[in-house]
Design a protein around this motif. Structure first.
Motif, mmCIF file in Angstrom:
data_model
loop_
_atom_site.group_PDB
_atom_site.id
_atom_site.type_symbol
_atom_site.label_atom_id
_atom_site.label_comp_id
_atom_site.label_asym_id
_atom_site.label_seq_id
_atom_site.Cartn_x
_atom_site.Cartn_y
_atom_site.Cartn_z
ATOM 1 N N LYS A 152 0.803 -1.225 0.000
ATOM 2 C CA LYS A 152 0.000 0.000 0.000
ATOM 3 C C LYS A 152 0.836 1.275 0.000
ATOM 4 N N ARG A 153 2.080 1.164 -0.489
ATOM 5 C CA ARG A 153 2.908 2.375 -0.620
ATOM 6 C C ARG A 153 2.743 2.880 -2.051
ATOM 7 N N ASP A 155 2.538 5.835 -3.447
ATOM 8 C CA ASP A 155 3.437 6.871 -3.981
ATOM 9 C C ASP A 155 4.720 6.254 -4.512
ATOM 10 N N VAL A 187 -4.967 5.624 -10.414
ATOM 11 C CA VAL A 187 -6.389 5.518 -10.029
ATOM 12 C C VAL A 187 -6.495 5.247 -8.526
ATOM 13 N N GLU A 188 -5.646 4.361 -8.027
ATOM 14 C CA GLU A 188 -5.681 4.068 -6.586
ATOM 15 C C GLU A 188 -5.360 5.304 -5.772
ATOM 16 N N LYS A 189 -4.538 6.165 -6.328
ATOM 17 C CA LYS A 189 -4.144 7.386 -5.627
ATOM 18 C C LYS A 189 -5.148 8.519 -5.857
ATOM 19 N N GLY A 190 -6.100 8.277 -6.750
ATOM 20 C CA GLY A 190 -7.084 9.315 -7.051
ATOM 21 C C GLY A 190 -6.572 10.342 -8.044
ATOM 22 N N LEU A 191 -5.499 10.007 -8.773
ATOM 23 C CA LEU A 191 -4.934 10.943 -9.760
ATOM 24 C C LEU A 191 -5.474 10.564 -11.142
ATOM 25 N N PHE A 192 -6.709 10.962 -11.389
ATOM 26 C CA PHE A 192 -7.393 10.468 -12.589
ATOM 27 C C PHE A 192 -6.869 11.115 -13.867
ATOM 28 N N GLU A 194 -3.788 11.994 -14.438
ATOM 29 C CA GLU A 194 -2.539 11.300 -14.729
ATOM 30 C C GLU A 194 -2.819 9.897 -15.280
ATOM 31 N N GLU A 218 -12.956 4.054 -14.815
ATOM 32 C CA GLU A 218 -12.689 4.670 -13.505
ATOM 33 C C GLU A 218 -12.511 6.188 -13.673
ATOM 34 N N HIS A 278 -13.663 -8.829 -0.994
ATOM 35 C CA HIS A 278 -14.511 -8.246 0.064
ATOM 36 C C HIS A 278 -15.149 -6.934 -0.367
ATOM 37 N N LYS A 279 -14.532 -6.274 -1.352
ATOM 38 C CA LYS A 279 -15.113 -5.010 -1.817
ATOM 39 C C LYS A 279 -16.452 -5.283 -2.517
ATOM 40 N N GLN A 305 -16.712 -8.697 6.223
ATOM 41 C CA GLN A 305 -15.873 -8.315 7.364
ATOM 42 C C GLN A 305 -14.892 -9.417 7.725
ATOM 43 N N ARG A 308 -12.191 -9.285 5.246
ATOM 44 C CA ARG A 308 -11.321 -8.135 5.505
ATOM 45 C C ARG A 308 -10.390 -8.394 6.676
ATOM 46 N N LEU B 33 -1.077 16.504 -7.617
ATOM 47 C CA LEU B 33 -1.963 16.613 -6.464
ATOM 48 C C LEU B 33 -1.215 16.373 -5.173
ATOM 49 N N ASP B 327 -15.301 0.581 0.040
ATOM 50 C CA ASP B 327 -14.696 -0.743 -0.030
ATOM 51 C C ASP B 327 -15.057 -1.592 1.191
ATOM 52 N N GLN B 375 -16.516 9.232 -5.219
ATOM 53 C CA GLN B 375 -15.941 9.270 -6.572
ATOM 54 C C GLN B 375 -16.912 9.943 -7.538
ATOM 55 N N MET B 380 -12.869 12.475 -5.029
ATOM 56 C CA MET B 380 -11.651 11.665 -5.075
ATOM 57 C C MET B 380 -10.638 12.239 -6.053
ATOM 58 N N GLY B 383 -6.860 13.335 -5.207
ATOM 59 C CA GLY B 383 -5.866 12.396 -4.718
ATOM 60 C C GLY B 383 -6.138 11.982 -3.295
ATOM 61 N N ARG B 384 -5.269 11.100 -2.808
ATOM 62 C CA ARG B 384 -5.498 10.546 -1.474
ATOM 63 C C ARG B 384 -4.331 10.852 -0.545
#
Lengths: 370, 576
Positions: A152-153, A155, A187-192, A194, A218, A278-279, A305, A308, B33, B327, B375, B380, B383-384
């Motif tokens: 989950k890193r 960046d 996308v995971e970072k919300g930088l759509f 990019e 997305e 789980h999502k 749950q 998760r 961002l 999620d 979203q 969203m 960025g996060r």
């Protein structure tokens, strides 16, 4: 015969003897070298046939000295990694990179070895060293991206994948795969914006993959283009009807746009294909709630749950595995959690890692049996 | 020769122009961002490149306002305690009923020898009505620092016409009774507020429908110096995650109507063990005209306590879909605010969250539950990377749709996922549930720089009908932002005064009919993070200069309807 002539003859004979001696020694050395090289070549042929034990036998006869010896050490390391003898591989490859700290291949194999052992910290260190030594290779950056994403890193994953995407001396398909992975990171970072940029760079691929269409969807969804997003994600599912990310997204779009019946249908398909998703299970539960099907909602929420929690447990255990590269037990525990999640493929990976740390761990061996 | 020179000059100018334009476009195109970098121009800006640039929407008001104050957290003692990470709040209230909004700020605290914890003074600034403020903490009787403070919540709990004050913090709370002469008297113990936990946000509201304001106090974790593990980030000592600590139960106190309170936590059914509360808001989520309680918890499920009547509550966060993100994961939730973002008359909930998560917007499904729509709403798209705290819905351009302000700043010293100081966020609403980030250059210089921000409150500090913002920063001077929005529309500011309902009628709903539209505003209890927004309700009217009807539904179930109202001024509506 005059004394002077005698002396000259003796000198000549001695000289001849020395020349013959030197020639003989050279011939011997050349034969030996040829033999060592031929052993290495024979080992290579074995590796091509996946006969790693045989290859190691040849390589053991080569010895460690000289260029050929170093090549043999490196190939031995590769054989050990590929035959799953990971701890031995670590020892051999560590020796190799100690001897030649500028050997990118040594670090490459060592990284692969650590990665298979679930020792991510060490794998990352080796990969970073490879990127220092050889900036023309996209593979280490890509693996770095994968490891960082697993932890989950995001960046760091994006940074690694951006570096990979800048390398041009790779085939076009690999380049496209890297750009898709990068878009996923964005996308995971919300930088759509990019993400859209990365997707544009690989929009020459034909036919487009489900992943490409899903990531486009997305981005469209983030831009409030609900109809476009729905069309794109449906296109993704036409190409790959079981594409998990597409199913996840379509279920979510349906739920958020007041179509709970469709959300139930799509999310049900997603969790049927991947019980550990789980999502989608959470979306399924929410959709059941919207339909007033409280019992079903409750059941799916509980399952979501539980799943998760198992993923949280995986995160904890993975961190322990990172800190203890030789701990067979923690790897066995990881395998058990994956089994509980219904992911036998991931379980097998960890069981192999466990056995690499302790070949006598019978529980791991038993679980690995089909 | 002459012609050749002109050609060379022209080509040179063209080249220079191209280079400059490229640089400009590249800069504007850099929509990175990163929380330290301001947003690039948004799409609407690109469309208006030819138009003259309006002044920034928010201007630094600190110099003119003379509000100079810094929340201190005692980090210089190098304890790296989680206590230091929460920061302080802001309250915007009219404590002296002169029609001008005053500002109170929490002071925080520090550490002495032998791991002792002490408080620092809070501060009250009186609005002089000319855009400037005067500090009157000492005169008001608020100068004595009682404990390490965090949060502020203002309301007239004894219905005497004067706003009282609650301060939260570590080890106790303080209730200050407004005596109406510009001074306060601390009445905590006499009032029966024996809270000894680590309290964060608090909210006032009539939870048992007896006409008196009750009190909800959120509690964080069980940290103390006896439970103070050493934590590290990137190999260096740092503040521990809340996951290292156990939760503590929140408290609810019922107002007895005689100036005292009774601990009703057990009676109300608020006995959940797994809560690490940071934000709280009181509102009616299901339209039954009873106040429900929504609590933002850090790393655990957010809780929605549904009012079942007779002062009893049932936790329905998961059933209503507001406990987790999209999620199905509990977030590190901090601040909360409520608005009807899609104009369907129902309150939607916005929750600010930790980095790697997004701001959570839960859209109300006509009182039957909520759907996480961040979203879809465009939230969203920034960025996060933000660790978000104070939050306020405010219609800064008075177009009738409430926009969003969010204050940001990290909680650890060496974050791996973001930066310590972060820039704030401003989103403009399109009135249909969609938000677009406002570029920093349009928003104002405060938005172009980074801050370690925590509490934030919105309110009209200069009585111009435009909503301003006050933000508390940890170990740095607070910020006061004056709303300078050019071409802002007309407005109506509504001040509700309860009679059968509590004088601060938390839970009242005001619906304004204007130009064929219905705008709904909620009288909220609590909200933001550790802070208190101005309690008046603002309606932006856009170009419309005539209000057809205003209907107020009071917590007492009474209703007031007013026709043909004056605009561009405050309007006091008293319950009949």
């Amino acid at each position: 015969m005059p004394l002077a002539t005698k002396k000259s003859v003796r000198l000549l004979v001695c000289l001849l003897l020395v020349i013959v001696g030197i020639g003989g020694w050279c011939a011997y050395l050349q034969t030996k070298s040829r033999t060592r090289k031929s052993l290495v070549e024979r080992a290579r042929a074995c590796i091509l046939r996946n006969e790693f034990d045989q290859a190691i036998n040849f390589l053991n006869q080569v010895g460690h000295d000289g260029e050929t010896g170093f090549e043999a050490v490196l190939l031995s390391g590769e054989c050990l990694v590929r035959s799953g003898q990971l701890q031995e591989a670590v020892a051999v490859l560590s020796y190799a990179v100690e001897r030649r700290p500028d050997c990118a291949d040594g670090y490459r194999w060592l990284a692969a070895c650590y990665y298979d052992l679930g020792a991510a910290t060490q794998a990352v260190a080796c990969l970073l060293r490879v990127t220092d030594l050889d900036q023309s290779d996209a593979r280490p950056y890509r693996l770095l991206g994968k490891i960082y994403r697993d932890f989950k890193r995001i960046d760091d994953a994006i940074e690694a994948l951006e570096s990979a995407s800048r390398i041009t001396r790779i085939d076009q398909n690999t380049q496209a795969e890297i750009l898709l992975e990068l878009a996923q990171g964005y996308v995971e970072k919300g930088l759509f914006d990019e993400a859209r940029g990365a997707l544009v760079k690989c929009d020459w691929i034909s036919p487009k993959s489900s992943a490409w269409h899903t990531l486009q969807a997305e981005c469209s969804y983030a831009d409030h283009e609900v109809e476009t997003a729905t069309r794109q994600v449906r296109q993704a599912l036409r190409i790959g009807p079981n594409h998990q990310a597409a199913l996840q997204l379509l279920a979510r779009i349906s739920l958020e746009n007041d179509e709970p019946n469709e959300a139930v249908e799509i999310a049900s398909r997603a969790v049927q294909l991947r019980p550990d998703d789980h999502k989608s299970r959470h979306v399924l539960s929410r959709a059941y709630r919207q339909l007033g099907m409280e019992t079903d909602a409750e059941r799916e929420e509980e399952r979501a749950q539980r799943t998760r929690q198992l993923f949280d447990r995986l995160t904890e255990l993975s961190k322990s595995a990172m800190d203890a590269p030789t701990d067979a037990r923690v790897r066995l525990e990881l395998a058990k959690v994956w089994i509980e999640l219904g992911r036998d493929d991931m379980a097998a990976t960890w069981l192999r890692a466990s056995l690499a740390c302790d070949p006598n761990l019978s529980e791991a061996r038993d679980l690995l049996r089909p | 020769m002459q012609t050749r020179r002109i050609w060379i000059l022209s080509i040179g100018l063209l080249a220079a122009g191209s280079v400059s334009l490229s640089i400009l476009l590249l800069r504007n195109g850099d929509s990175s961002l990163d929380p330290t970098k301001p947003l690039g121009k948004d799409k609407s800006d690109r469309a208006n490149l030819g138009a003259p640039k309006p002044p920034p929407m928010f201007a630094d008001f600190i110099g003119q306002s003379q509000i100079r104050f810094t929340y201190r957290n005692g980090e210089e003692a190098n304890h790296y305690s989680i206590l230091e990470s929460l920061g302080g709040g802001v309250a915007i209230l009219d404590y002296n009923e002169d029609g001008n909004q005053d500002v109170m700020l929490a002071g925080g605290g520090g550490f002495g020898d032998g791991q002792t914890i002490h408080g620092l003074p809070n501060a009250l600034f009186r609005n002089l009505g000319d855009g400037s403020f005067e500090e009157i903490t000492e005169f008001a009787g608020l100068a004595q620092p009682l404990f390490y403070s965090h949060g502020l919540a203002a309301a007239d709990f004894d219905n005497d016409g004067w706003s009282d004050l609650l301060v939260t913090g570590y080890g106790r709370v303080a209730l200050y009774l407004n005596l109406g002469d510009g001074t306060f008297r601390e009445v905590t113990i006499d009032a029966g507020l024996t809270d000894t936990g680590w309290s964060t946000s608090a909210a006032w509201g009539d939870l048992n429908q007896d006409g008196n304001l009750d009190l909800y106090i959120a509690h964080y974790v069980n940290w103390s110096f006896q439970n103070h593990p050493q934590c590290f980030s990137e190999g260096r000592p740092d503040v521990c995650s809340p996951r290292k600590f156990g939760p503590t139960k929140d408290s609810v106190y019922f107002n007895q109507g005689d100036g005292s309170f009774a601990d009703a936590t057990v009676h109300a059914g608020l006995v959940l063990e797994n809560a690490k509360g940071l934000g709280v808001i009181l509102l009616d989520v299901d339209g039954d005209r009873k106040l429900d309680i929504y609590v933002a918890n850090d790393t655990t499920d957010n809780h929605l306590y549904r009012n079942q009547g007779a002062g009893r509550f049932e936790e329905v966060g998961r059933i209503f879909g507001v406990a987790l993100d999209n999620d199905g994961v509990p977030n590190g939730s901090m601040g909360i605010d409520v608005s009807d973002v899609n104009n369907d008359g129902w309150p939607d909930i916005l929750v600010t969250n930790f980095a790697r998560e997004s701001q959570a917007l839960y859209r109300n499904q006509s009182g039957r539950g909520f759907v996480h729509v961040s979203q879809l709403a465009g939230l969203m798209a920034v960025g996060r990377s933000f660790v978000s705290f104070g939050v306020g819905f405010l219609d800064f351009d008075r177009d009738g749709a409430e926009d969003i302000f969010i204050a940001n700043g990290h909680v650890v010293h060496h974050p791996t996922d973001s930066t310590v100081k972060q820039r704030p966020l401003l989103f403009r609403s399109n009135g249909q549930g969609r938000f677009l980030p406002v570029s920093a250059s349009d928003a104002g210089s405060y938005f172009e720089s980074t801050h370690l921000a925590r509490g934030a409150a919105v309110g009209d500090l200069d009585n111009d009908g435009l909503i301003d913002i006050c933000i508390s920063h940890t170990n740095d001077s607070c910020a006061v932002l004056r709303n300078n929005s050019a071409h802002a529309g007309h407005y109506l500011k509504v001040i509700l005064r309860g009679k059968s309902s509590a004088r601060t009628p938390v839970g009242a709903v005001a619906t304004l009919e204007v130009a064929g539209k219905r705008l709904v505003r909620f009288q909220k209890g609590g909200g933001s993070y550790l802070s208190q927004h101005e309690s008046s309700l603002f309606f932006g009217l856009g170009e419309t200069d005539r209000v057809e009807r205003l209907v107020v539904q009071w917590p007492s179930l009474r209703e007031t309807a007013l026709l043909n109202l004056p605009i561009d001024r405050p309007l006091v509506v008293t319950e009949e």
